[in-house]
Structures are given as C-alpha cells and as structure tokens.
Design a protein around this motif. Structure first.
Motif, short mmCIF file in Angstrom:
data_model
loop_
_atom_site.label_atom_id
_atom_site.label_comp_id
_atom_site.label_asym_id
_atom_site.label_seq_id
_atom_site.Cartn_x
_atom_site.Cartn_y
_atom_site.Cartn_z
N ARG A 10 -3.24 3.44 7.21
CA ARG A 10 -3.88 3.26 5.91
C ARG A 10 -2.86 3.47 4.79
NH1 ARG A 10 -9.32 6.66 5.91
NH2 ARG A 10 -8.38 7.72 7.66
N PRO A 11 -3.05 2.81 3.66
CA PRO A 11 -2.16 3.04 2.52
C PRO A 11 -2.28 4.49 2.04
CG PRO A 11 -3.58 1.14 2.14
CD PRO A 11 -4.06 1.80 3.39
N VAL A 12 -1.21 4.97 1.43
CA VAL A 12 -1.16 6.34 0.93
C VAL A 12 -0.87 6.30 -0.56
CG1 VAL A 12 0.07 8.55 1.07
CG2 VAL A 12 -0.33 7.22 3.15
N VAL B 204 2.90 7.61 -6.56
CA VAL B 204 3.52 6.54 -5.79
C VAL B 204 2.51 5.91 -4.85
CG1 VAL B 204 5.43 5.95 -4.23
CG2 VAL B 204 5.68 7.88 -5.79
N SER B 205 2.47 4.59 -4.84
CA SER B 205 1.63 3.84 -3.90
C SER B 205 2.51 3.43 -2.73
CB SER B 205 1.07 2.60 -4.60
OG SER B 205 0.41 1.78 -3.66
N ILE B 206 2.06 3.76 -1.51
CA ILE B 206 2.81 3.43 -0.30
C ILE B 206 1.91 2.57 0.58
CG2 ILE B 206 4.12 4.33 1.65
CD1 ILE B 206 3.47 7.02 -0.45
N THR B 207 2.36 1.34 0.82
CA THR B 207 1.58 0.39 1.58
C THR B 207 2.29 0.05 2.88
OG1 THR B 207 0.88 -0.58 -0.52
CG2 THR B 207 0.42 -1.85 1.46
N PRO B 208 1.59 0.20 4.02
CA PRO B 208 2.24 -0.15 5.30
C PRO B 208 2.29 -1.66 5.49
CG PRO B 208 0.03 0.64 5.69
CD PRO B 208 0.27 0.76 4.22
N PHE C 17 -10.14 8.82 1.49
CA PHE C 17 -11.08 7.84 0.98
C PHE C 17 -11.25 6.78 2.06
CE2 PHE C 17 -9.28 9.84 -2.73
CZ PHE C 17 -10.37 10.03 -3.56
N SER C 18 -12.21 5.91 1.93
CA SER C 18 -12.46 4.92 2.98
C SER C 18 -11.29 3.97 3.19
CB SER C 18 -13.73 4.12 2.67
OG SER C 18 -13.57 3.41 1.46
N ASN C 19 -10.55 3.66 2.13
CA ASN C 19 -9.49 2.68 2.26
C ASN C 19 -8.06 3.21 2.07
OD1 ASN C 19 -10.00 3.15 -0.41
ND2 ASN C 19 -9.73 1.04 -1.04
N TYR C 20 -7.90 4.49 1.74
CA TYR C 20 -6.57 5.06 1.61
C TYR C 20 -6.61 6.58 1.70
CZ TYR C 20 -7.69 5.96 -3.31
OH TYR C 20 -8.27 6.39 -4.46
N ILE C 21 -5.42 7.17 1.82
CA ILE C 21 -5.25 8.61 1.86
C ILE C 21 -4.55 9.02 0.56
CG2 ILE C 21 -4.16 10.54 3.09
CD1 ILE C 21 -6.21 9.06 4.81
N PHE D 272 7.26 0.29 5.14
CA PHE D 272 6.46 0.71 4.00
C PHE D 272 7.04 0.19 2.70
CE2 PHE D 272 5.86 3.77 7.36
CZ PHE D 272 4.48 3.83 7.41
N SER D 273 6.15 -0.30 1.86
CA SER D 273 6.52 -0.70 0.50
C SER D 273 6.10 0.43 -0.42
CB SER D 273 5.79 -1.97 0.10
OG SER D 273 6.13 -3.02 0.98
N THR D 274 7.00 0.87 -1.27
CA THR D 274 6.66 1.93 -2.22
C THR D 274 6.76 1.38 -3.63
OG1 THR D 274 8.94 2.70 -2.26
CG2 THR D 274 7.46 3.78 -0.72
N ARG D 275 5.85 1.86 -4.46
CA ARG D 275 5.84 1.44 -5.87
C ARG D 275 5.41 2.62 -6.72
NH1 ARG D 275 1.80 -2.41 -8.83
NH2 ARG D 275 0.47 -1.40 -7.31
#
Length: 122
Positions: free
Chosen positions: A93-95, A46-50, A28-32, A62-65
C-alpha cells in the motif's frame, strides 16, 4: 461483538540518543500514514508510492514525492527505507510519511523501525 474502528491508529514513544522520539502509525483503507518525529510536529510530508518492475523476480520500487516541507536527498532516502520496511508487511500500500527528526543516524533509523513494529496496525 464490538465493531472494528474505521481508522486504526497506534503510537509509541522512546528516547533515542537523548531525543524523545514519537512514532504514530495509522491505517486507512487505501494507504498507511506514519509520523516519525523528534520535534512533536509532522514536519516534512512525503508520499511514497510502490511500483513494480516486471521480470523474473518482481522487485518493489518506490516513487517518493515531497508534498510539504524541505525536499532534501536524505528525506527521500529515509522515506524509501521506511516504505520498503512497511511495504513488506502491508501488501504494497502507498505510505504517507511525516518526518521530523533531529538525529538522522543509521542507529536512529534502526530504532525507529523497531518502534514502527511496536505500533504496527496493518
């Protein structure tokens, strides 16, 4: 010239240690968005943010939630492992990761990384 699709997606399937394993990668344009499954379901989401730490060398953290499903330690370990691998290729990009595996071995993770490379869309 044919227009590029707005959402690019690829998938692959392989049997790992007797378990049929599917990997789906969507950009997607803002995440994988990546789904790793041996059950045919998305499973734990799971949301993974760099994050980046400033200093002499910028190291990706990375922060995982867990958004949906079981919030287990191994889930966070797998998520960070996949995110580190994908992050190197996708400009940090966030995953969003769907994880549903029967076999959590290191060999399975190695094979899954190869599968992700095969269906890389970023």
């Amino acid at each position: 010239m044919a227009p590029q699709p707005v959402i690019r997606s690829r998938q692959t399937e392989k049997t790992i240690n007797g378990n049929p394993t599917q990997v789906v990668c969507t950009e997607f344009s803002n995440y994988i968005f990546i789904v790793l499954t041996q059950y045919g379901k998305i499973g734990t989401l799971v949301s993974i943010t760099p994050d980046t730490r400033s200093g002499e060398i910028s190291l990706p953290l990375f922060s995982t939630r867990v958004l949906l499903g079981k919030d287990e330690t191994l889930t966070h370990v797998y998520a960070k492992n996949v995110a580190t691998f994908v992050s190197q290729e996708s400009s940090n990009r966030p995953v969003l990761l769907g994880l549903s595996l029967k076999d959590n071995s290191a060999e399975t993770m190695k094979n899954i990384k190869d599968m992700i490379k095969a269906c890389q869309v970023w």
